[in-house]
Design an enzyme around this catalytic site. Structure first.
Site, mmCIF file in Angstrom:
data_model
loop_
_atom_site.group_PDB
_atom_site.id
_atom_site.type_symbol
_atom_site.label_atom_id
_atom_site.label_comp_id
_atom_site.label_asym_id
_atom_site.label_seq_id
_atom_site.Cartn_x
_atom_site.Cartn_y
_atom_site.Cartn_z
ATOM 1 N N ASN A 12 0.861 -1.187 0.000
ATOM 2 C CA ASN A 12 0.000 0.000 0.000
ATOM 3 C C ASN A 12 0.897 1.236 0.000
ATOM 4 O OD1 ASN A 12 -1.805 2.048 0.438
ATOM 5 N ND2 ASN A 12 -2.394 1.401 2.513
ATOM 6 N N TRP A 13 1.010 1.867 -1.162
ATOM 7 C CA TRP A 13 1.905 3.020 -1.281
ATOM 8 C C TRP A 13 1.356 4.261 -0.578
ATOM 9 C CZ3 TRP A 13 3.509 3.184 -7.195
ATOM 10 C CH2 TRP A 13 4.166 1.997 -7.525
ATOM 11 N N LYS A 14 0.090 4.251 -0.225
ATOM 12 C CA LYS A 14 -0.570 5.436 0.344
ATOM 13 C C LYS A 14 -0.354 6.615 -0.622
ATOM 14 C CE LYS A 14 -0.184 3.307 4.825
ATOM 15 N NZ LYS A 14 -0.067 3.433 6.270
ATOM 16 N N HIS A 104 -9.467 1.190 5.092
ATOM 17 C CA HIS A 104 -8.182 1.403 5.774
ATOM 18 C C HIS A 104 -8.403 2.325 6.972
ATOM 19 C CE1 HIS A 104 -4.070 2.593 6.583
ATOM 20 N NE2 HIS A 104 -3.694 1.515 5.911
ATOM 21 N N GLU A 106 -6.802 4.739 8.011
ATOM 22 C CA GLU A 106 -6.613 6.165 7.704
ATOM 23 C C GLU A 106 -7.876 6.752 7.086
ATOM 24 O OE1 GLU A 106 -2.931 5.670 5.561
ATOM 25 O OE2 GLU A 106 -1.992 5.074 7.438
ATOM 26 N N GLU A 174 -4.997 -4.885 10.623
ATOM 27 C CA GLU A 174 -3.992 -3.840 10.822
ATOM 28 C C GLU A 174 -4.280 -3.107 12.134
ATOM 29 O OE1 GLU A 174 -2.011 -2.560 6.889
ATOM 30 O OE2 GLU A 174 -3.709 -1.246 7.248
ATOM 31 N N GLY A 180 2.815 2.378 10.877
ATOM 32 C CA GLY A 180 3.771 3.478 10.779
ATOM 33 C C GLY A 180 4.507 3.776 12.067
ATOM 34 N N SER A 220 3.852 -2.028 10.337
ATOM 35 C CA SER A 220 5.305 -2.076 10.546
ATOM 36 C C SER A 220 5.916 -3.412 10.118
ATOM 37 C CB SER A 220 5.652 -1.739 12.006
ATOM 38 O OG SER A 220 5.239 -0.413 12.306
ATOM 39 N N GLY A 241 3.064 -1.009 4.327
ATOM 40 C CA GLY A 241 3.027 0.418 4.004
ATOM 41 C C GLY A 241 4.417 0.923 3.676
ATOM 42 N N GLY A 242 5.081 1.524 4.661
ATOM 43 C CA GLY A 242 6.371 2.177 4.457
ATOM 44 C C GLY A 242 7.388 1.307 3.721
HETATM 45 P P1 13P Z 1 3.273 0.516 7.721
HETATM 46 O O1 13P Z 1 3.762 -0.777 7.084
HETATM 47 O O2 13P Z 1 4.007 1.725 7.244
HETATM 48 O O3 13P Z 1 3.178 0.388 9.204
HETATM 49 O O4 13P Z 1 1.763 0.722 7.183
HETATM 50 C C1 13P Z 1 0.858 -0.317 7.284
HETATM 51 C C2 13P Z 1 -0.358 0.045 6.527
HETATM 52 O O5 13P Z 1 -1.125 0.904 6.916
HETATM 53 C C3 13P Z 1 -0.612 -0.663 5.255
HETATM 54 O O6 13P Z 1 -1.897 -0.450 4.799
#
Ligand code: 13P
Length: 262
Positions: A12-14, A104, A106, A174, A180, A220, A241-242
């Site tokens: 997930n590149w966000k 998600h 977010e 998640e 994050g 993470s 994510g990251g």
């Molecule tokens: P991180 O891997 O950066 O913690 O993000 C997880 C995430 O929200 C994937 O959708």
């Protein structure tokens, strides 16, 4: 029952990488996995770029016959009409997109998406031939107040209540406190909640659907901890994510069987 669930590693590149950057990134990722002779039938790898990148990435995947999967990060609950700024699942499916992230944390927290909105988006995805990657997870306060599984299970039940039993869905657990933060859940914590989610799926959609559905862990995830999660029987992959924004790191996560001997 013998498990036939193919592990899924989803990036997930966000809101990162514009359409030019996305092309360079996907080319490098595909080369890296090709160099390593990655077999996509043993571990599926999917990227989830921003909307404005999707057409470019789809064209590249198609032209170069790359085996990476493509997903979107959200969709509208509606298929067309007066919904300024929204993106229809019908448009996504025209781009040969297979997956779409729904709910998600977010979007739940920053965009006020309720369980009802998430449920409507899950149905919109299914209606348009897309596989929803339904995100569920508790905050640190939820964890303290309700324990580990109550909130994610309630979110799952609400989101799939009206979904036909034979609809394909991916669930991503998640925990909000792990996203994050650099502080991933332990493999045991992830397994406990993923097992509870599978039980809830069995209850709502039936045991066949529960046995076939992939449940991912997210929060993470890195190349250094993916192995521990993938050893758990109810964890079928990761939503990253990251670490999905670093080609070498993401390729290493996708290639977890080769470096952990799973
Ligand atoms: P991180 O891997 O950066 O913690 O993000 C997880 C995430 O929200 C994937 O959708």
């Amino acid at each position: 029952m013998v498990t036939t669930r193919t592990p899924l590693i989803a990036g997930n590149w966000k809101m990162n990488l514009d359409h030019l950057q996305s092309i360079a990134f996907v080319q490098k990722l595909a080369w890296s996995l090709k160099d390593a002779k990655h077999d996509y039938s043993t571990v599926e790898a999917v990227v989830f770029p921003p909307f404005t990148d999707l057409r470019s990435v789809q064209t590249l995947l198609d032209a170069d016959k790359l085996h990476l999967g493509l997903g979107a990060q959200d969709l509208s609950a509606h298929d067309s009409g007066a919904h300024t700024g929204e993106i229809s699942g019908a448009f996504l499916s025209k781009l040969d997109i297979r997956y779409v992230i729904v709910g998600h944390s977010e979007r739940r927290t920053m965009h006020g998406e309720t369980d009802a909105v998430v449920a409507a988006k899950v149905l919109a995805a299914h209606r348009n031939g897309l596989v929803p990657v339904l995100c569920v997870g508790e905050t640190a306060a939820d964890l303290e107040e309700h324990g580990p599984s109550a909130v994610p299970v309630a979110q799952l039940r609400a989101a799939v209540a009206d979904l036909p039993a034979d609809a394909e869905i991916v669930v991503a657990y998640e925990p909000v406190w792990a996203i994050g933060s650099g502080k991933a859940a332990t493999a045991e914590q992830a397994e406990q909640v993923c097992a509870a989610l599978r039980e809830a799926l069995a209850d709502v959609l039936g045991s066949d659907s529960a046995a076939a559905t992939r449940i991912l862990y997210g929060g993470s995830v890195k190349s250094s901890n993916i192995a521990s999660f993938m050893r758990e029987p109810n964890v079928d992959g990761a939503l990253v994510g990251g670490a999905s924004l670093d080609v070498d790191e993401f390729a290493s996560i996708v290639r977890f069987p080769s470096h952990v001997g799973v």
